[in-house]
Design a protein around this motif. Structure first.
Motif, short mmCIF file in Angstrom:
data_model
loop_
_atom_site.label_atom_id
_atom_site.label_comp_id
_atom_site.label_asym_id
_atom_site.label_seq_id
_atom_site.Cartn_x
_atom_site.Cartn_y
_atom_site.Cartn_z
N GLN A 161 0.83 -1.20 0.00
CA GLN A 161 0.00 0.00 0.00
C GLN A 161 0.87 1.26 0.00
N TYR A 162 1.94 1.22 0.79
CA TYR A 162 2.87 2.36 0.77
C TYR A 162 3.49 2.51 -0.62
N ALA A 163 3.81 1.40 -1.26
CA ALA A 163 4.44 1.46 -2.58
C ALA A 163 3.50 2.06 -3.62
N VAL A 164 2.23 1.70 -3.60
CA VAL A 164 1.25 2.28 -4.53
C VAL A 164 1.12 3.79 -4.29
N ALA A 165 1.07 4.19 -3.03
CA ALA A 165 0.99 5.62 -2.71
C ALA A 165 2.26 6.34 -3.18
N GLU A 166 3.41 5.71 -3.01
CA GLU A 166 4.66 6.33 -3.46
C GLU A 166 4.70 6.53 -4.96
N VAL A 167 4.26 5.52 -5.72
CA VAL A 167 4.24 5.66 -7.17
C VAL A 167 3.35 6.83 -7.58
#
Length: 184
Positions: free
Chosen positions: A77-83
């Protein structure tokens, strides 16, 4: 010449002081107070507007995390937000989080506009609720306000592991987190 210049400045200063001391200062005070009130009102409006924009962008980011990665581990979830935030910062995508999330591009193969994130193509999506929504909001808040150090620096793309899009061959894989692969 310098003496003449000094004399001119001294005369100007003397005349200005004389006019100031003999002038009625009430109109000046009224103008000054009115200017301060207008400046404070403008600052207040700007602050309220900025808060509203932040709230709107944070909601778009949380919705993207929720619909793209709600079944993923927290790192996914953090990775999707970062992208999403990397796209906003890159200059290659819209300048707002909502612009990035709801961006549509023309696909010549499908002969229609498609969304960058699959859930934005759906005609109806349910309202996010429950524990998953609260978690998506916390993740979005942490990434939006940079409370967490970025892990996927420069990553602009991802896809689910269940598919193999043709564009992925030309990108550099950065990480695989949960059921998503992330690229630079």
């Amino acid at each position: 010449m310098p003496a003449r210049f000094a004399w001119t400045v001294e005369q100007w200063w003397h005349t200005t002081r004389l006019r100031w001391y003999t002038a009625d200062k009430f109109p000046c005070a009224v103008v000054l107070i009115a200017g301060l009130i207008v400046a404070m009102f403008a600052y207040l409006l700007q602050t309220v507007s900025a808060h509203r924009d932040d709230r709107r962008n944070l909601t778009c980011l949380a919705r993207n995390v929720y619909f793209e990665a709600r079944g993923e581990p927290i790192a996914g979830q953090y990775a999707v937000a970062e992208v999403t935030m990397n796209r906003k910062a890159s200059g290659l995508y819209p300048a707002t989080v909502c612009g990035v999330v709801y961006q549509k591009n023309w696909d010549p193969l499908r002969r229609r506009h498609i969304g960058a994130f699959s859930w934005t193509e759906l005609s109806e999506v349910s309202s996010p609720t429950g524990e998953e929504w609260r978690r998506a909001w916390k993740v979005a808040d942490a990434v939006y306000y940079r409370r967490e150090a970025p892990v996927l620096d420069g990553a602009l793309f991802y896809h689910a592991t269940s598919i193999r899009p043709s564009w992925a061959r030309s990108k550099e894989p950065v990480a695989r987190i949960g059921r998503h692969v992330f690229y630079r």
